[in-house]
Design a protein around this motif. Structure first.
Motif, PDB file in Angstrom:
ATOM      1  N   PHE A  39     -11.386  37.764 -16.326  1.00 30.75           N
ATOM      2  CA  PHE A  39     -10.892  38.271 -15.048  1.00 30.75           C
ATOM      3  C   PHE A  39     -12.050  38.915 -14.280  1.00 30.75           C
ATOM      4  CE2 PHE A  39      -9.369  41.596 -12.275  1.00 30.75           C
ATOM      5  CZ  PHE A  39      -8.273  41.022 -11.637  1.00 30.75           C
ATOM      6  N   TYR A  76     -13.279  37.384 -10.788  1.00 33.79           N
ATOM      7  CA  TYR A  76     -13.128  38.329  -9.678  1.00 33.79           C
ATOM      8  C   TYR A  76     -14.477  38.524  -8.978  1.00 33.79           C
ATOM      9  CZ  TYR A  76     -11.095  42.356  -7.225  1.00 33.79           C
ATOM     10  OH  TYR A  76     -10.613  43.223  -6.271  1.00 33.79           O
ATOM     11  N   THR A  77     -15.554  38.600  -9.775  1.00 29.81           N
ATOM     12  CA  THR A  77     -16.891  38.728  -9.218  1.00 29.81           C
ATOM     13  C   THR A  77     -17.268  37.481  -8.423  1.00 29.81           C
ATOM     14  OG1 THR A  77     -17.577  40.165 -11.041  1.00 29.81           O
ATOM     15  CG2 THR A  77     -19.328  39.093  -9.784  1.00 29.81           C
ATOM     16  N   TYR A  86     -15.232  35.487  -6.849  1.00 32.05           N
ATOM     17  CA  TYR A  86     -14.508  35.549  -5.576  1.00 32.05           C
ATOM     18  C   TYR A  86     -15.154  36.554  -4.624  1.00 32.05           C
ATOM     19  CZ  TYR A  86     -10.426  32.524  -5.916  1.00 32.05           C
ATOM     20  OH  TYR A  86      -9.600  31.426  -5.948  1.00 32.05           O
ATOM     21  N   ALA A  87     -15.455  37.738  -5.124  1.00 33.30           N
ATOM     22  CA  ALA A  87     -15.955  38.807  -4.251  1.00 33.30           C
ATOM     23  C   ALA A  87     -17.321  38.479  -3.656  1.00 33.30           C
ATOM     24  CB  ALA A  87     -16.025  40.117  -5.035  1.00 33.30           C
ATOM     25  N   ASP A 100     -15.200  34.606  -1.091  1.00 31.79           N
ATOM     26  CA  ASP A 100     -14.555  35.338   0.000  1.00 31.79           C
ATOM     27  C   ASP A 100     -15.208  34.946   1.327  1.00 31.79           C
ATOM     28  OD1 ASP A 100     -13.530  37.195   1.831  1.00 31.79           O
ATOM     29  OD2 ASP A 100     -13.417  38.771   0.317  1.00 31.79           O
ATOM     30  N   ALA A 109      -7.386  36.334 -11.714  1.00 38.28           N
ATOM     31  CA  ALA A 109      -8.375  36.771 -10.722  1.00 38.28           C
ATOM     32  C   ALA A 109      -8.245  35.959  -9.441  1.00 38.28           C
ATOM     33  CB  ALA A 109      -9.786  36.637 -11.292  1.00 38.28           C
ATOM     34  N   TYR A 143      -7.210  38.082  -6.149  1.00 35.51           N
ATOM     35  CA  TYR A 143      -8.194  38.181  -5.073  1.00 35.51           C
ATOM     36  C   TYR A 143      -7.846  37.239  -3.932  1.00 35.51           C
ATOM     37  CZ  TYR A 143     -12.577  39.451  -2.884  1.00 35.51           C
ATOM     38  OH  TYR A 143     -13.504  39.968  -2.015  1.00 35.51           O
TER      39      TYR A 143
END
Length: 252
Positions: free
Chosen positions: A151, A155-156, A158-159, A163, A228, A232
């Motif tokens: 996750f 998540y990293t 995506y960020a 994004d 994630a 996100y």
């Protein structure tokens, strides 16, 4: 909400898509060769088979550096996934189609398998180490560990890469992705093995013929990556419209 897009065989077998798969194969091969190779080198240089703190740090650094380079190599071609859990997490957010994602998986798994066979050959037949949970831990505990750390990885991704609002932050995406993998190996390595990547675990399992705990490194990472992508993609990207793509350099 989940934004899966099926896609089409025609798009997934276009000349551009074949370049994506080749890039994923090569980058995953190089990443796994360096990552698994660091574990083999540690065992070669020490008489103690048990992983000590220095060995854990060395292997974590090797994986972080190799992933940073691997993502950088493939980012402008395939997006630099190198990991079925990353591909799945991006598919949940609609950033890659299901059919193309399956071909990504095949390329990533083949890259890992070839890397491990090459390591076995060039080291004179040394046993390729496989992932497994530590003594005293259950398979469920290993799965939860892998859910959490994967996750964090996706998540990293995506960020810092997926994004649309990332701006200049995208330039450090490969570094951030490598750093989170290295940090997670330091945290989870002695417990679950710190895989976060079904391909990274699958190649050694194929070469060694040991699939006894391999399921952990599919179930945990895919759940973690999917969560994630869902959180996100839905909460932070939200209503920002974006077309589901076969792949893009904008998505690491």
């Amino acid at each position: 909400m989940v934004k899966f897009a099926l896609g089409s065989i025609g798009d997934s077998l276009s000349a551009a898509s074949l370049q994506f798969y080749l890039a994923e194969f090569i980058a995953t091969l190089l990443f796994v060769f360096a990552g698994v190779g660091s574990a083999l080198a540690y065992g070669k240089l020490t008489s103690d088979a048990a992983l000590d703190p220095a060995g854990l740090v060395a292997i974590a650094i090797a994986h972080a550096l190799a992933l940073f380079v691997g993502v950088s190599l493939a980012a402008n071609i395939s997006g630099g996934h190198l990991n079925p859990a990353v591909t799945f997490g991006l598919a949940v957010g609609g950033n890659i189609t299901i059919i193309t994602g399956l071909f990504y998986w095949i390329a990533q798994l083949l890259g890992s398998i070839v890397a491990c066979f090459l390591l076995s050959f060039v080291t004179g037949g040394l046993a390729v180490p496989t992932h497994g949970v530590a003594d005293g831990l259950s398979g469920l505990q290993g799965v939860v560990f892998e859910i959490i750390i994967t996750f964090a990885l996706v998540y990293t991704v995506y960020a810092t890469a997926a994004d649309p609002k990332k701006g200049s932050l995208g330039t450090i995406a490969p570094i951030a992705i490598g750093f989170i993998v290295g940090a997670n190996i330091l945290a989870a390595g002695p417990f679950s093995g710190g895989s976060m990547n079904p391909a990274r675990s699958f190649g050694p399992a194929v070469v060694s013929g040991d699939f006894s705990q391999n399921w952990i490194y599919w179930v945990g990472p895919l759940i973690g990556g999917g969560l994630a992508g869902l959180i996100y993609g839905d909460v932070f990207i939200g209503s920002h419209s974006h077309e589901a793509l076969p792949a893009s350099a904008d998505y690491a």
